[in-house]
Motif scaffolding. Structure first.
Motif, PDB file in Angstrom:
ATOM      1  N   ALA A   1       0.743  -1.183  -0.159  1.00 49.76           N
ATOM      2  CA  ALA A   1      -0.335   0.292  -0.249  1.00 49.76           C
ATOM      3  C   ALA A   1       0.698   1.416  -0.036  1.00 49.76           C
ATOM      4  O   ALA A   1       0.629   2.187  -0.462  1.00 49.76           O
ATOM      5  N   ASN A   2       2.450   1.333   0.785  1.00 45.14           N
ATOM      6  CA  ASN A   2       2.670   2.143   0.635  1.00 45.14           C
ATOM      7  C   ASN A   2       2.892   2.634  -0.974  1.00 45.14           C
ATOM      8  O   ASN A   2       2.986   3.448  -1.046  1.00 45.14           O
ATOM      9  N   ILE A   3       3.495   1.430  -1.714  1.00 42.58           N
ATOM     10  CA  ILE A   3       3.448   1.999  -3.225  1.00 42.58           C
ATOM     11  C   ILE A   3       2.484   2.651  -3.974  1.00 42.58           C
ATOM     12  O   ILE A   3       2.556   3.632  -4.617  1.00 42.58           O
ATOM     13  N   LEU A   4       1.198   2.104  -3.841  1.00 42.30           N
ATOM     14  CA  LEU A   4      -0.374   2.674  -4.221  1.00 42.30           C
ATOM     15  C   LEU A   4       0.299   4.200  -3.582  1.00 42.30           C
ATOM     16  O   LEU A   4      -0.494   4.693  -4.095  1.00 42.30           O
ATOM     17  N   ALA A   5       0.455   3.995  -2.411  1.00 41.09           N
ATOM     18  CA  ALA A   5      -0.156   5.677  -1.404  1.00 41.09           C
ATOM     19  C   ALA A   5       0.217   6.835  -1.910  1.00 41.09           C
ATOM     20  O   ALA A   5       0.000   7.597  -2.608  1.00 41.09           O
ATOM     21  N   LEU A   6       2.290   6.487  -2.531  1.00 51.47           N
ATOM     22  CA  LEU A   6       2.830   7.984  -3.166  1.00 51.47           C
ATOM     23  C   LEU A   6       2.688   7.676  -3.946  1.00 51.47           C
ATOM     24  O   LEU A   6       2.835   8.643  -5.428  1.00 51.47           O
ATOM     25  N   TYR A   7       1.631   6.478  -5.609  1.00 55.43           N
ATOM     26  CA  TYR A   7       1.454   6.692  -6.618  1.00 55.43           C
ATOM     27  C   TYR A   7       0.392   7.368  -6.844  1.00 55.43           C
ATOM     28  O   TYR A   7       0.497   8.447  -7.787  1.00 55.43           O
ATOM     29  N   LEU A   8      -0.630   6.860  -5.848  1.00 57.66           N
ATOM     30  CA  LEU A   8      -1.741   7.700  -6.285  1.00 57.66           C
ATOM     31  C   LEU A   8      -1.169   9.871  -5.921  1.00 57.66           C
ATOM     32  O   LEU A   8      -1.976  10.534  -6.346  1.00 57.66           O
TER      33      LEU A   8
ATOM     34  N   LYS B   1       5.514  15.262  -1.268  1.00 60.10           N
ATOM     35  CA  LYS B   1       5.592  15.828  -2.635  1.00 60.10           C
ATOM     36  C   LYS B   1       6.036  16.395  -3.079  1.00 60.10           C
ATOM     37  O   LYS B   1       6.552  16.404  -3.936  1.00 60.10           O
ATOM     38  N   GLU B   2       7.151  17.380  -2.501  1.00 60.93           N
ATOM     39  CA  GLU B   2       7.471  17.386  -2.857  1.00 60.93           C
ATOM     40  C   GLU B   2       8.832  17.517  -3.479  1.00 60.93           C
ATOM     41  O   GLU B   2       9.514  17.915  -4.159  1.00 60.93           O
ATOM     42  N   LYS B   3       9.425  16.141  -2.124  1.00 60.37           N
ATOM     43  CA  LYS B   3      10.450  15.492  -2.808  1.00 60.37           C
ATOM     44  C   LYS B   3      10.295  15.010  -4.024  1.00 60.37           C
ATOM     45  O   LYS B   3      11.921  15.326  -4.856  1.00 60.37           O
ATOM     46  N   THR B   4       9.102  14.272  -3.964  1.00 60.81           N
ATOM     47  CA  THR B   4       8.921  13.643  -4.937  1.00 60.81           C
ATOM     48  C   THR B   4       8.880  14.453  -6.467  1.00 60.81           C
ATOM     49  O   THR B   4       9.565  13.657  -7.352  1.00 60.81           O
ATOM     50  N   HIS B   5       8.925  15.848  -6.431  1.00 61.34           N
ATOM     51  CA  HIS B   5       8.084  16.634  -7.467  1.00 61.34           C
ATOM     52  C   HIS B   5       9.752  16.908  -7.758  1.00 61.34           C
ATOM     53  O   HIS B   5      10.162  16.710  -9.153  1.00 61.34           O
ATOM     54  N   LYS B   6      10.588  17.502  -6.707  1.00 61.35           N
ATOM     55  CA  LYS B   6      11.860  17.227  -7.180  1.00 61.35           C
ATOM     56  C   LYS B   6      12.956  16.619  -7.646  1.00 61.35           C
ATOM     57  O   LYS B   6      14.168  16.732  -8.120  1.00 61.35           O
ATOM     58  N   THR B   7      12.506  15.194  -7.145  1.00 58.87           N
ATOM     59  CA  THR B   7      13.200  13.985  -8.392  1.00 58.87           C
ATOM     60  C   THR B   7      12.550  13.707  -9.063  1.00 58.87           C
ATOM     61  O   THR B   7      13.355  13.582  -9.987  1.00 58.87           O
ATOM     62  N   GLU B   8      11.722  13.794 -10.100  1.00 59.32           N
ATOM     63  CA  GLU B   8      10.766  14.150 -11.526  1.00 59.32           C
ATOM     64  C   GLU B   8      12.193  15.042 -11.527  1.00 59.32           C
ATOM     65  O   GLU B   8      12.078  14.511 -12.515  1.00 59.32           O
ATOM     66  N   GLN B   9      12.151  16.106 -12.044  1.00 62.19           N
ATOM     67  CA  GLN B   9      12.438  16.793 -12.265  1.00 62.19           C
ATOM     68  C   GLN B   9      14.355  16.767 -12.490  1.00 62.19           C
ATOM     69  O   GLN B   9      14.936  17.065 -13.251  1.00 62.19           O
ATOM     70  N   LYS B  10      14.719  16.174 -11.553  1.00 59.13           N
ATOM     71  CA  LYS B  10      16.314  16.320 -11.647  1.00 59.13           C
ATOM     72  C   LYS B  10      16.198  14.351 -12.786  1.00 59.13           C
ATOM     73  O   LYS B  10      16.961  14.994 -13.380  1.00 59.13           O
TER      74      LYS B  10
END
Length: 202
Positions: free
Chosen positions: A125-132, A186-195
């Motif tokens: 569920a951790n993976i699903l929660a982060l994906y959603l 959310k902010e951390k995930t967005h920064k990772t995607e940008q990199k």
């Protein structure tokens, strides 16, 4: 190296929390809860069941979250499995369900939040929660609570009503802690995607 240390710290916090819940006869949610429930029912070590039960979720993780996230998740699951394995060598601890539930869930809440903030999870569920959260901006704490609540319900039969209610209390506590960090996650995930995007286009 710094990221690995944070993952190690997050796994350590979670391992302490899971161990305390186990000694308090309380289950948690997610794949950790399923593994803990299965270890009670089939009398198998938690670390073994926990590792095996996560295997199907790796495929979803690769397809939806990428190889790096999946690798860090597998690494975190492996570390947690190892830590809980060695916890069986520790002296027996005794906690009341109320005290054990509160202390254990706080450790798990901060442990999972640490993993989420560093691009990892403990599968299921951790993976699903982060994906959603990534796809629809859903609160990962609330998503975790819904799925974890269903897992805990399955443990009412052998835990009894009282310990089952304590289990619901634990998932409410650590889900609230995760929700507290939702914006940072959310902010951390967005920064990772940008990199990653910059690396692809460079």
């Amino acid at each position: 190296m710094k990221n690995f240390i944070y993952l190690l710290f997050g796994c350590l916090l979670t391992a302490i929390g899971v161990t305390i819940l186990g000694h308090s006869q309380i289950v948690t949610g997610g794949t950790a809860g399923l593994a803990l429930s299965s270890s009670y029912i089939f009398e198998l070590p938690f670390y073994m069941v926990f590792f095996l039960i996560n295997i199907p979720f790796y495929i979803f993780s690769v397809l939806r979250m990428g190889w790096k996230f999946t690798f860090l998740t597998v690494l975190s699951i492996s570390m947690l499995s190892t830590m809980t394995y060695f916890s069986y060598w520790l002296p027996e601890m005794t906690f009341t369900p109320l005290l054990g539930g509160i202390i254990g869930s706080v450790f798990i809440g901060f442990g999972l939040s640490t993993l989420f903030l560093n691009g990892s999870s403990l599968g299921g569920a951790n993976i699903l929660a982060l994906y959603l959260q990534k796809k629809f901006d859903w609160d990962p704490g609330k998503v975790n609570f819904v799925f974890d609540f269903m897992v805990v319900l399955s443990g009412f039969y052998y835990l009894g009503l009282v310990n089952g209610m304590y289990s619901v209390m634990t998932i409410a506590i650590y889900s609230s802690i995760i929700s507290y960090f939702k914006n940072q996650i959310k902010e951390k995930t967005h920064k990772t995607e940008q990199k990653q995007l910059i690396l692809k286009t460079s």
